[in-house]
Scaffold this motif. Structure first.
Motif, PDB file in Angstrom:
ATOM      1  N   PHE A 135       5.154  -0.445  -1.077  1.00  0.00           N
ATOM      2  CA  PHE A 135       4.666  -0.242   0.283  1.00  0.00           C
ATOM      3  C   PHE A 135       3.588   0.832   0.249  1.00  0.00           C
ATOM      4  CE2 PHE A 135       8.809  -2.093   0.811  1.00  0.00           C
ATOM      5  CZ  PHE A 135       8.685  -2.927   1.914  1.00  0.00           C
ATOM      6  N   ARG A 136       2.403   0.481   0.769  1.00  0.00           N
ATOM      7  CA  ARG A 136       1.276   1.413   0.708  1.00  0.00           C
ATOM      8  C   ARG A 136       0.921   1.884   2.117  1.00  0.00           C
ATOM      9  NH1 ARG A 136      -1.965   2.897  -3.216  1.00  0.00           N
ATOM     10  NH2 ARG A 136      -1.204   1.198  -4.526  1.00  0.00           N
ATOM     11  N   VAL A 137       0.807   3.190   2.261  1.00  0.00           N
ATOM     12  CA  VAL A 137       0.441   3.821   3.525  1.00  0.00           C
ATOM     13  C   VAL A 137      -1.008   4.303   3.399  1.00  0.00           C
ATOM     14  CG1 VAL A 137       0.963   5.638   5.179  1.00  0.00           C
ATOM     15  CG2 VAL A 137       2.826   4.532   3.920  1.00  0.00           C
TER      16      VAL A 137
ATOM     17  N   ILE B  81       1.224   6.657  -0.846  1.00  0.00           N
ATOM     18  CA  ILE B  81       0.345   7.151   0.215  1.00  0.00           C
ATOM     19  C   ILE B  81      -1.017   7.430  -0.408  1.00  0.00           C
ATOM     20  CG2 ILE B  81      -0.057   8.924   1.948  1.00  0.00           C
ATOM     21  CD1 ILE B  81       2.898   9.360   2.146  1.00  0.00           C
ATOM     22  N   GLY B  82      -2.022   6.677   0.020  1.00  0.00           N
ATOM     23  CA  GLY B  82      -3.364   6.846  -0.512  1.00  0.00           C
ATOM     24  C   GLY B  82      -3.816   5.635  -1.296  1.00  0.00           C
ATOM     25  N   SER B  83      -5.017   5.730  -1.861  1.00  0.00           N
ATOM     26  CA  SER B  83      -5.596   4.642  -2.638  1.00  0.00           C
ATOM     27  C   SER B  83      -5.014   4.626  -4.048  1.00  0.00           C
ATOM     28  CB  SER B  83      -7.116   4.795  -2.705  1.00  0.00           C
ATOM     29  OG  SER B  83      -7.467   6.009  -3.351  1.00  0.00           O
TER      30      SER B  83
ATOM     31  N   PRO C 188      -2.330  10.783   7.052  1.00  0.00           N
ATOM     32  CA  PRO C 188      -1.342  10.849   5.965  1.00  0.00           C
ATOM     33  C   PRO C 188      -1.946  11.222   4.622  1.00  0.00           C
ATOM     34  CG  PRO C 188      -1.008   8.878   7.301  1.00  0.00           C
ATOM     35  CD  PRO C 188      -2.296   9.474   7.734  1.00  0.00           C
ATOM     36  N   GLU C 189      -3.122  10.670   4.311  1.00  0.00           N
ATOM     37  CA  GLU C 189      -3.736  10.966   3.023  1.00  0.00           C
ATOM     38  C   GLU C 189      -4.198  12.424   2.956  1.00  0.00           C
ATOM     39  OE1 GLU C 189      -6.588   8.045   1.671  1.00  0.00           O
ATOM     40  OE2 GLU C 189      -5.611   6.480   2.866  1.00  0.00           O
ATOM     41  N   ARG C 190      -4.706  12.939   4.054  1.00  0.00           N
ATOM     42  CA  ARG C 190      -5.119  14.346   4.065  1.00  0.00           C
ATOM     43  C   ARG C 190      -3.918  15.262   3.944  1.00  0.00           C
ATOM     44  NH1 ARG C 190      -6.002  17.304   8.710  1.00  0.00           N
ATOM     45  NH2 ARG C 190      -6.342  15.381   9.896  1.00  0.00           N
TER      46      ARG C 190
ATOM     47  N   ALA D 118      -3.187   8.089  -5.328  1.00  0.00           N
ATOM     48  CA  ALA D 118      -2.019   7.894  -4.476  1.00  0.00           C
ATOM     49  C   ALA D 118      -0.841   8.745  -4.959  1.00  0.00           C
ATOM     50  CB  ALA D 118      -1.622   6.420  -4.447  1.00  0.00           C
ATOM     51  N   VAL D 119      -0.015   9.163  -4.010  1.00  0.00           N
ATOM     52  CA  VAL D 119       1.248   9.824  -4.303  1.00  0.00           C
ATOM     53  C   VAL D 119       2.345   8.784  -4.125  1.00  0.00           C
ATOM     54  CG1 VAL D 119       2.870  11.602  -3.577  1.00  0.00           C
ATOM     55  CG2 VAL D 119       0.427  12.085  -3.606  1.00  0.00           C
TER      56      VAL D 119
END
Length: 478
Positions: free
Chosen positions: A366-368, A417-419, A373-375, A423-424
Protein backbone atom coordinates in the motif's frame (compact mmCIF):
# COMPACT_ATOMS: atom_id res chain seq x y z
CA UNK A 1 39.26 33.34 -27.36
CA UNK A 2 35.69 33.24 -25.98
CA UNK A 3 33.72 30.13 -26.87
CA UNK A 4 30.03 30.42 -27.63
CA UNK A 5 27.87 27.81 -25.88
CA UNK A 6 24.10 27.90 -26.32
CA UNK A 7 23.01 24.57 -24.79
CA UNK A 8 24.11 22.99 -21.52
CA UNK A 9 22.86 20.46 -19.01
CA UNK A 10 22.91 21.86 -15.51
CA UNK A 11 22.71 19.92 -12.25
CA UNK A 12 21.25 22.14 -9.54
CA UNK A 13 20.77 21.37 -5.85
CA UNK A 14 19.09 23.72 -3.43
CA UNK A 15 20.23 23.94 0.17
CA UNK A 16 18.92 21.62 2.86
CA UNK A 17 16.89 23.02 5.72
CA UNK A 18 18.55 23.09 9.13
CA UNK A 19 17.36 20.71 11.84
CA UNK A 20 15.28 21.96 14.71
CA UNK A 21 16.74 21.81 18.22
CA UNK A 22 15.37 19.88 21.20
CA UNK A 23 16.45 21.80 24.28
CA UNK A 24 15.17 22.59 27.80
CA UNK A 25 15.81 25.93 29.44
CA UNK A 26 17.95 25.58 32.58
CA UNK A 27 19.07 28.16 35.10
CA UNK A 28 19.80 28.39 38.82
CA UNK A 29 16.87 27.26 40.98
CA UNK A 30 14.97 26.47 37.77
CA UNK A 31 16.54 23.40 36.16
CA UNK A 32 13.51 22.64 34.01
CA UNK A 33 12.31 25.97 32.65
CA UNK A 34 10.49 24.60 29.64
CA UNK A 35 11.44 23.80 26.04
CA UNK A 36 13.52 26.44 24.27
CA UNK A 37 14.83 24.71 21.15
CA UNK A 38 14.95 27.01 18.11
CA UNK A 39 13.90 26.30 14.54
CA UNK A 40 16.33 25.41 11.79
CA UNK A 41 17.10 27.84 8.98
CA UNK A 42 15.69 27.56 5.46
CA UNK A 43 17.93 26.17 2.73
CA UNK A 44 19.00 28.50 -0.07
CA UNK A 45 17.22 28.49 -3.44
CA UNK A 46 18.86 28.15 -6.85
CA UNK A 47 17.57 31.05 -8.97
CA UNK A 48 18.15 31.78 -12.66
CA UNK A 49 18.12 35.51 -13.47
CA UNK A 50 18.38 37.15 -16.88
CA UNK A 51 21.43 39.40 -17.10
CA UNK A 52 21.98 41.52 -20.22
CA UNK A 53 25.74 41.40 -19.70
CA UNK A 54 25.80 37.60 -20.12
CA UNK A 55 25.76 36.37 -23.71
CA UNK A 56 26.78 32.72 -23.46
CA UNK A 57 26.27 29.65 -21.28
CA UNK A 58 29.99 28.86 -21.33
CA UNK A 59 30.43 29.13 -17.56
CA UNK A 60 27.83 26.42 -16.95
CA UNK A 61 29.43 24.23 -19.61
CA UNK A 62 32.65 24.16 -17.57
CA UNK A 63 30.95 24.04 -14.16
CA UNK A 64 27.63 22.19 -14.56
CA UNK A 65 27.12 21.34 -10.87
CA UNK A 66 25.69 24.16 -8.76
CA UNK A 67 24.52 23.98 -5.14
CA UNK A 68 23.09 26.55 -2.74
CA UNK A 69 24.11 26.68 0.91
CA UNK A 70 22.29 24.79 3.65
CA UNK A 71 20.33 26.31 6.47
CA UNK A 72 21.92 26.19 9.91
CA UNK A 73 20.39 24.12 12.74
CA UNK A 74 18.51 25.77 15.55
CA UNK A 75 19.96 26.11 19.04
CA UNK A 76 18.84 26.42 22.63
CA UNK A 77 17.53 29.64 24.17
CA UNK A 78 15.10 29.91 21.21
CA UNK A 79 17.87 30.75 18.76
CA UNK A 80 16.85 30.07 15.17
CA UNK A 81 19.34 28.79 12.64
CA UNK A 82 20.62 31.07 9.89
CA UNK A 83 18.94 30.75 6.51
CA UNK A 84 21.01 29.42 3.63
CA UNK A 85 22.11 31.93 1.01
CA UNK A 86 20.31 31.81 -2.32
CA UNK A 87 22.47 30.93 -5.32
CA UNK A 88 21.73 33.38 -8.16
CA UNK A 89 22.87 32.20 -11.60
CA UNK A 90 22.92 34.85 -14.36
CA UNK A 91 21.77 33.63 -17.79
CA UNK A 92 21.51 35.37 -21.17
CA UNK A 93 18.31 36.97 -22.34
CA UNK A 94 16.28 34.40 -24.26
CA UNK A 95 17.26 31.34 -22.22
CA UNK A 96 14.76 28.48 -22.23
CA UNK A 97 14.74 26.10 -19.25
CA UNK A 98 13.72 22.49 -19.93
CA UNK A 99 13.58 19.33 -17.88
CA UNK A 100 15.32 16.11 -18.89
CA UNK A 101 12.26 15.05 -20.89
CA UNK A 102 12.31 18.22 -22.98
CA UNK A 103 9.31 19.88 -21.31
CA UNK A 104 9.64 23.66 -21.11
CA UNK A 105 9.79 24.88 -17.52
CA UNK A 106 10.43 28.57 -18.16
CA UNK A 107 11.16 30.97 -21.00
CA UNK A 108 13.36 33.74 -19.63
CA UNK A 109 13.04 36.91 -21.68
CA UNK A 110 13.69 40.40 -20.36
CA UNK A 111 16.21 41.86 -17.94
CA UNK A 112 15.72 40.62 -14.39
CA UNK A 113 13.33 37.78 -15.22
CA UNK A 114 13.70 35.10 -12.55
CA UNK A 115 13.01 31.39 -12.25
CA UNK A 116 13.53 29.25 -9.16
CA UNK A 117 15.24 26.16 -10.53
CA UNK A 118 15.64 24.54 -7.11
CA UNK A 119 13.56 25.20 -4.00
CA UNK A 120 15.43 25.24 -0.70
CA UNK A 121 14.28 22.88 2.04
CA UNK A 122 12.27 24.09 5.00
CA UNK A 123 13.92 24.29 8.35
CA UNK A 124 12.76 21.86 11.02
CA UNK A 125 10.73 23.11 13.98
CA UNK A 126 12.40 23.14 17.37
CA UNK A 127 10.69 21.67 20.42
CA UNK A 128 9.67 25.16 21.57
CA UNK A 129 7.52 25.53 18.46
CA UNK A 130 6.09 22.03 18.96
CA UNK A 131 5.00 22.67 22.53
CA UNK A 132 1.27 22.90 23.21
CA UNK A 133 -1.19 22.61 26.06
CA UNK A 134 -1.16 18.82 25.64
CA UNK A 135 2.52 18.52 24.83
CA UNK A 136 4.28 20.82 27.26
CA UNK A 137 7.79 19.36 27.01
CA UNK A 138 8.46 17.74 23.63
CA UNK A 139 11.59 15.65 23.76
CA UNK A 140 12.16 15.88 20.02
CA UNK A 141 12.42 18.33 17.14
CA UNK A 142 11.72 18.08 13.42
CA UNK A 143 14.47 17.52 10.90
CA UNK A 144 15.11 19.98 8.10
CA UNK A 145 13.80 19.09 4.65
CA UNK A 146 16.31 18.26 1.92
CA UNK A 147 16.60 20.85 -0.83
CA UNK A 148 15.26 20.19 -4.31
CA UNK A 149 17.81 18.63 -6.66
CA UNK A 150 17.23 18.07 -10.35
CA UNK A 151 18.82 18.15 -13.78
CA UNK A 152 17.74 20.88 -16.18
CA UNK A 153 18.72 21.88 -19.71
CA UNK A 154 19.42 25.49 -20.66
CA UNK A 155 18.97 26.49 -24.30
CA UNK A 156 19.76 29.94 -25.59
CA UNK A 157 17.53 31.43 -28.28
CA UNK A 158 18.92 34.74 -29.45
CA UNK A 159 16.61 37.69 -28.85
CA UNK A 160 16.85 39.78 -32.02
CA UNK A 161 14.44 41.63 -34.30
CA UNK A 162 16.03 40.67 -37.61
CA UNK A 163 17.74 37.42 -38.61
CA UNK A 164 20.08 37.15 -41.58
CA UNK A 165 19.91 33.68 -43.12
CA UNK A 166 21.55 32.21 -46.16
CA UNK A 167 24.25 29.96 -47.51
CA UNK A 168 27.79 30.15 -46.12
CA UNK A 169 29.83 32.98 -47.64
CA UNK A 170 26.71 34.79 -48.86
CA UNK A 171 27.95 37.94 -47.15
CA UNK A 172 25.87 37.94 -43.96
CA UNK A 173 28.80 38.79 -41.69
CA UNK A 174 29.91 41.60 -43.99
CA UNK A 175 26.38 42.97 -44.08
CA UNK A 176 25.95 43.04 -40.29
CA UNK A 177 29.39 44.64 -39.92
CA UNK A 178 28.40 47.64 -42.08
CA UNK A 179 24.85 47.96 -40.74
CA UNK A 180 25.98 47.96 -37.10
CA UNK A 181 29.08 48.18 -34.94
CA UNK A 182 29.44 44.40 -34.75
CA UNK A 183 32.85 43.01 -35.68
CA UNK A 184 32.33 39.40 -36.79
CA UNK A 185 35.04 37.26 -38.32
CA UNK A 186 35.03 37.62 -42.12
CA UNK A 187 36.97 35.43 -44.56
CA UNK A 188 36.64 34.01 -48.08
CA UNK A 189 35.88 30.41 -47.07
CA UNK A 190 32.67 28.68 -45.97
CA UNK A 191 31.56 28.43 -42.34
CA UNK A 192 33.58 31.43 -41.23
CA UNK A 193 30.80 32.24 -38.77
CA UNK A 194 30.59 29.58 -36.11
CA UNK A 195 28.44 31.51 -33.62
CA UNK A 196 25.50 33.93 -34.01
CA UNK A 197 26.61 37.55 -34.11
CA UNK A 198 24.43 40.37 -32.79
CA UNK A 199 24.45 43.99 -33.83
CA UNK A 200 22.38 47.05 -32.96
CA UNK A 201 21.08 49.19 -35.84
CA UNK A 202 19.65 52.71 -35.58
CA UNK A 203 17.41 53.86 -38.42
CA UNK A 204 15.69 57.17 -37.67
CA UNK A 205 13.83 56.81 -34.39
CA UNK A 206 13.81 53.01 -34.50
CA UNK A 207 16.52 50.96 -32.85
CA UNK A 208 16.55 47.24 -33.53
CA UNK A 209 18.88 44.28 -33.20
CA UNK A 210 20.06 42.14 -36.06
CA UNK A 211 21.49 38.61 -35.82
CA UNK A 212 23.84 36.92 -38.25
CA UNK A 213 22.89 33.24 -38.09
CA UNK A 214 25.60 30.76 -39.16
CA UNK A 215 25.27 29.38 -42.66
CA UNK A 216 22.51 26.95 -43.52
CA UNK A 217 22.93 24.18 -46.06
CA UNK A 218 20.61 21.48 -47.44
CA UNK A 219 19.73 19.05 -44.65
CA UNK A 220 20.35 21.56 -41.86
CA UNK A 221 16.96 20.84 -40.25
CA UNK A 222 18.02 17.17 -40.00
CA UNK A 223 21.36 17.94 -38.38
CA UNK A 224 23.63 18.40 -41.38
CA UNK A 225 26.27 21.07 -41.11
CA UNK A 226 25.92 23.79 -38.46
CA UNK A 227 22.36 24.86 -39.23
CA UNK A 228 20.51 22.70 -36.73
CA UNK A 229 22.65 24.02 -33.91
CA UNK A 230 21.58 27.60 -34.62
CA UNK A 231 18.13 27.41 -36.19
CA UNK A 232 16.67 27.95 -32.72
CA UNK A 233 18.19 31.45 -32.78
CA UNK A 234 15.82 32.39 -35.63
CA UNK A 235 12.67 31.60 -33.65
CA UNK A 236 12.40 34.91 -31.76
CA UNK A 237 13.16 37.19 -34.72
CA UNK A 238 10.41 39.35 -36.22
CA UNK A 239 11.86 39.49 -39.74
CA UNK A 240 13.82 36.97 -41.78
CA UNK A 241 16.25 38.39 -44.32
CA UNK A 242 17.47 36.06 -47.08
CA UNK A 243 20.97 37.13 -48.07
CA UNK A 244 21.63 35.77 -51.58
CA UNK A 245 25.03 35.68 -53.24
CA UNK A 246 24.69 37.01 -56.80
CA UNK A 247 28.38 36.43 -57.55
CA UNK A 248 28.80 32.82 -56.48
CA UNK A 249 31.53 30.86 -58.23
CA UNK A 250 29.78 27.51 -57.81
CA UNK A 251 28.27 26.39 -61.10
CA UNK A 252 25.53 24.29 -59.52
CA UNK A 253 24.09 27.18 -57.52
CA UNK A 254 22.06 30.29 -58.29
CA UNK A 255 20.33 32.78 -55.97
CA UNK A 256 16.78 31.56 -56.64
CA UNK A 257 17.59 27.91 -55.92
CA UNK A 258 19.51 29.01 -52.80
CA UNK A 259 16.37 30.79 -51.62
CA UNK A 260 14.22 27.74 -52.25
CA UNK A 261 16.62 25.47 -50.34
CA UNK A 262 16.75 27.75 -47.30
CA UNK A 263 12.96 28.14 -47.29
CA UNK A 264 12.59 24.37 -47.38
CA UNK A 265 14.89 24.01 -44.36
CA UNK A 266 12.96 26.69 -42.47
CA UNK A 267 9.71 24.90 -43.26
CA UNK A 268 11.14 21.58 -42.07
CA UNK A 269 12.21 23.20 -38.80
CA UNK A 270 8.72 24.64 -38.36
CA UNK A 271 7.14 27.60 -36.61
CA UNK A 272 8.53 30.30 -38.92
CA UNK A 273 5.87 30.46 -41.63
CA UNK A 274 4.27 33.67 -40.33
CA UNK A 275 7.44 35.79 -40.28
CA UNK A 276 7.78 38.47 -42.97
CA UNK A 277 10.57 37.86 -45.47
CA UNK A 278 12.96 40.27 -47.15
CA UNK A 279 15.40 39.31 -49.91
CA UNK A 280 18.81 40.97 -50.14
CA UNK A 281 20.79 40.48 -53.36
CA UNK A 282 24.35 40.98 -52.19
CA UNK A 283 27.63 41.65 -54.05
CA UNK A 284 26.22 43.87 -56.80
CA UNK A 285 29.57 45.69 -56.86
CA UNK A 286 30.78 42.82 -59.05
CA UNK A 287 29.61 43.28 -62.68
CA UNK A 288 28.32 39.72 -63.04
CA UNK A 289 26.57 40.04 -59.69
CA UNK A 290 24.75 43.22 -60.80
CA UNK A 291 23.63 41.62 -64.05
CA UNK A 292 22.32 38.51 -62.27
CA UNK A 293 20.49 40.66 -59.68
CA UNK A 294 18.70 42.62 -62.41
CA UNK A 295 17.76 39.33 -64.08
CA UNK A 296 16.19 37.56 -61.06
CA UNK A 297 14.66 40.54 -59.28
CA UNK A 298 11.37 40.51 -61.23
CA UNK A 299 10.91 36.80 -60.47
CA UNK A 300 11.45 37.34 -56.75
CA UNK A 301 9.10 40.33 -56.63
CA UNK A 302 6.47 38.26 -58.45
CA UNK A 303 6.65 35.83 -55.51
CA UNK A 304 5.76 38.66 -53.15
CA UNK A 305 9.21 39.38 -51.70
CA UNK A 306 10.58 42.86 -51.04
CA UNK A 307 13.93 42.85 -52.81
CA UNK A 308 16.95 45.06 -52.11
CA UNK A 309 20.17 45.16 -54.10
CA UNK A 310 23.15 45.92 -51.90
CA UNK A 311 26.90 45.70 -51.70
CA UNK A 312 28.37 45.34 -48.25
CA UNK A 313 31.85 46.03 -49.58
CA UNK A 314 30.95 49.14 -51.59
CA UNK A 315 28.25 50.15 -49.05
CA UNK A 316 25.58 50.48 -51.70
CA UNK A 317 21.85 50.26 -50.93
CA UNK A 318 22.38 49.94 -47.19
CA UNK A 319 20.35 52.98 -46.11
CA UNK A 320 17.23 51.85 -47.96
CA UNK A 321 17.56 48.36 -46.50
CA UNK A 322 18.10 49.65 -42.97
CA UNK A 323 15.04 51.91 -43.02
CA UNK A 324 12.88 49.23 -44.61
CA UNK A 325 13.79 46.76 -41.88
CA UNK A 326 13.11 49.42 -39.23
CA UNK A 327 9.64 49.97 -40.70
CA UNK A 328 8.83 46.24 -40.59
CA UNK A 329 10.14 45.90 -37.04
CA UNK A 330 8.14 48.92 -35.84
CA UNK A 331 4.98 47.49 -37.43
CA UNK A 332 5.57 44.10 -35.79
CA UNK A 333 6.13 45.72 -32.39
CA UNK A 334 2.94 47.77 -32.69
CA UNK A 335 0.96 44.66 -33.61
CA UNK A 336 1.97 42.87 -30.44
CA UNK A 337 -0.66 42.96 -27.69
CA UNK A 338 0.04 45.22 -24.74
CA UNK A 339 1.43 43.14 -21.91
CA UNK A 340 -1.04 43.06 -19.05
CA UNK A 341 -0.11 43.24 -15.41
CA UNK A 342 0.70 39.90 -13.87
CA UNK A 343 -2.42 38.24 -12.56
CA UNK A 344 -2.48 35.81 -9.69
CA UNK A 345 -4.61 32.78 -10.45
CA UNK A 346 -6.00 31.05 -7.36
CA UNK A 347 -6.94 27.42 -7.83
CA UNK A 348 -8.55 26.19 -4.61
CA UNK A 349 -8.51 22.49 -3.87
CA UNK A 350 -11.66 20.49 -4.24
CA UNK A 351 -13.74 20.14 -1.09
CA UNK A 352 -13.26 16.38 -1.16
CA UNK A 353 -9.49 16.54 -1.72
CA UNK A 354 -7.85 14.80 1.24
CA UNK A 355 -4.37 15.93 0.25
CA UNK A 356 -3.08 12.36 -0.19
CA UNK A 357 -3.85 9.12 -1.96
CA UNK A 358 -3.66 5.47 -0.91
CA UNK A 359 -3.21 2.88 -3.64
CA UNK A 360 -2.64 -0.85 -3.54
CA UNK A 361 0.12 -2.01 -5.86
CA UNK A 362 0.47 -5.31 -7.67
CA UNK A 363 2.83 -6.76 -5.07
CA UNK A 364 0.33 -6.05 -2.27
CA UNK A 365 2.17 -2.99 -0.99
CA UNK A 366 0.00 0.00 0.00
CA UNK A 367 1.54 3.28 -1.13
CA UNK A 368 0.67 6.65 0.39
CA UNK A 369 1.43 9.71 -1.77
CA UNK A 370 0.82 13.31 -0.86
CA UNK A 371 2.70 16.50 -0.10
CA UNK A 372 2.02 16.51 3.62
CA UNK A 373 2.65 12.83 4.44
CA UNK A 374 5.87 12.78 2.43
CA UNK A 375 7.10 16.01 4.00
CA UNK A 376 6.28 14.81 7.50
CA UNK A 377 8.20 11.58 6.91
CA UNK A 378 11.27 13.51 5.74
CA UNK A 379 11.14 15.63 8.89
CA UNK A 380 10.89 12.72 11.33
CA UNK A 381 13.83 11.42 13.34
CA UNK A 382 13.08 7.68 13.41
CA UNK A 383 15.64 7.15 16.16
CA UNK A 384 13.36 9.03 18.55
CA UNK A 385 10.28 7.09 19.66
CA UNK A 386 8.45 10.23 20.65
CA UNK A 387 9.04 11.74 17.20
CA UNK A 388 7.71 8.55 15.58
CA UNK A 389 4.63 8.74 17.78
CA UNK A 390 4.15 12.38 16.79
CA UNK A 391 4.26 11.33 13.12
CA UNK A 392 1.65 8.64 13.83
CA UNK A 393 -0.60 11.25 15.43
CA UNK A 394 -0.28 13.58 12.44
CA UNK A 395 -1.01 10.83 9.92
CA UNK A 396 -3.98 9.70 11.97
CA UNK A 397 -5.44 13.20 12.14
CA UNK A 398 -4.97 13.58 8.39
CA UNK A 399 -7.03 10.44 7.82
CA UNK A 400 -4.35 8.12 6.46
CA UNK A 401 -5.30 5.39 8.94
CA UNK A 402 -8.95 5.42 7.85
CA UNK A 403 -8.04 5.35 4.14
CA UNK A 404 -5.75 2.36 4.67
CA UNK A 405 -8.63 0.51 6.31
CA UNK A 406 -10.94 1.40 3.43
CA UNK A 407 -8.32 0.20 0.92
CA UNK A 408 -8.30 -3.22 2.62
CA UNK A 409 -5.05 -2.98 4.55
CA UNK A 410 -4.65 -5.48 7.38
CA UNK A 411 -2.23 -5.92 10.22
CA UNK A 412 1.40 -6.41 9.14
CA UNK A 413 0.69 -5.37 5.53
CA UNK A 414 3.47 -3.35 3.95
CA UNK A 415 2.87 0.41 3.70
CA UNK A 416 5.17 2.82 1.86
CA UNK A 417 5.01 6.59 2.18
CA UNK A 418 6.64 8.41 -0.72
CA UNK A 419 8.02 7.50 -4.13
CA UNK A 420 10.11 4.47 -4.96
CA UNK A 421 13.36 6.40 -4.59
CA UNK A 422 12.96 7.69 -1.03
CA UNK A 423 9.95 5.87 0.38
CA UNK A 424 9.70 4.87 4.04
CA UNK A 425 8.36 1.31 4.24
CA UNK A 426 6.97 -0.27 7.41
CA UNK A 427 4.64 -3.07 8.51
CA UNK A 428 1.31 -1.51 9.35
CA UNK A 429 -0.35 -2.08 12.71
CA UNK A 430 -3.95 -0.86 12.92
CA UNK A 431 -3.43 0.02 16.56
CA UNK A 432 -1.48 3.05 15.39
CA UNK A 433 -4.82 4.73 14.80
CA UNK A 434 -4.79 5.53 18.50
CA UNK A 435 -1.07 6.20 18.69
CA UNK A 436 -1.17 9.24 20.95
CA UNK A 437 -3.66 7.76 23.37
CA UNK A 438 -1.91 4.37 23.56
CA UNK A 439 1.38 5.98 24.46
CA UNK A 440 -0.26 8.29 26.97
CA UNK A 441 0.08 12.05 27.00
CA UNK A 442 3.50 12.24 25.37
CA UNK A 443 5.56 15.28 26.12
CA UNK A 444 3.86 16.10 29.39
CA UNK A 445 5.86 16.44 32.61
CA UNK A 446 4.26 17.15 35.99
CA UNK A 447 7.30 19.24 36.84
CA UNK A 448 6.04 21.83 34.34
CA UNK A 449 2.54 21.93 35.87
CA UNK A 450 1.31 25.11 37.55
CA UNK A 451 2.63 25.47 41.17
CA UNK A 452 0.33 24.43 44.02
CA UNK A 453 -0.86 26.94 46.62
CA UNK A 454 1.43 27.46 49.64
CA UNK A 455 -1.12 26.04 52.10
CA UNK A 456 -1.45 22.86 50.05
CA UNK A 457 2.34 22.50 49.85
CA UNK A 458 2.58 22.83 53.69
CA UNK A 459 -0.13 20.20 54.22
CA UNK A 460 1.61 17.81 51.84
CA UNK A 461 4.96 18.41 53.57
CA UNK A 462 3.47 17.83 57.05
CA UNK A 463 1.72 14.65 55.87
CA UNK A 464 4.95 13.33 54.41
CA UNK A 465 6.85 14.13 57.64
CA UNK A 466 4.23 12.40 59.80
CA UNK A 467 4.31 9.31 57.60
CA UNK A 468 8.09 9.19 57.81
CA UNK A 469 7.95 9.54 61.63
CA UNK A 470 5.47 6.68 61.92
CA UNK A 471 7.70 4.47 59.84
CA UNK A 472 10.67 5.34 62.06
CA UNK A 473 8.77 4.70 65.33
CA UNK A 474 7.72 1.28 64.18
CA UNK A 475 11.19 0.31 62.96
CA UNK A 476 13.18 -2.26 65.02
CA UNK A 477 16.59 -3.68 64.05
CA UNK A 478 15.77 -6.93 65.87
Amino acid sequence: MTTFVDRVELHVAAGNGGHGCASVHREKFKPLGGPDGGNGGRGGDVILVVDQDVTTLLDYHHHPHRKATNGQPGAGDNREGKNGQDLVLPVPDGTVVLDKNGEVLADLVGQGTRFVAGQGGRGGLGNAALASARRKAPGFALLGEPGEARDIVLELKTVADVALVGYPSAGKSSLISVLSAAKPKIADYPFTTLVPNLGVVTAGETVYTIADVPGLIPGASRGKGLGLEFLRHVERCEVLVHVLDTATLESDRDPVSDLDVIEEELAQYGGLGDRPRVVVLNKIDIPDGKDLADMIRPDLEARGYRVFEVSAVARQGLKELSYALAEIVATARAAKPVQEATRIVIRPKAVDDAGFTVTKEADGLFRVRGEKPERWVRQTDFNNEEAVGYLADRLNRLGVEDELLKAGARAMDGVAIGSDDDAVVFDWEPSLSAGAEMLGRRGEDHRFDAPRPAAQRRRDRDAARDEAQRDYDGFSPF
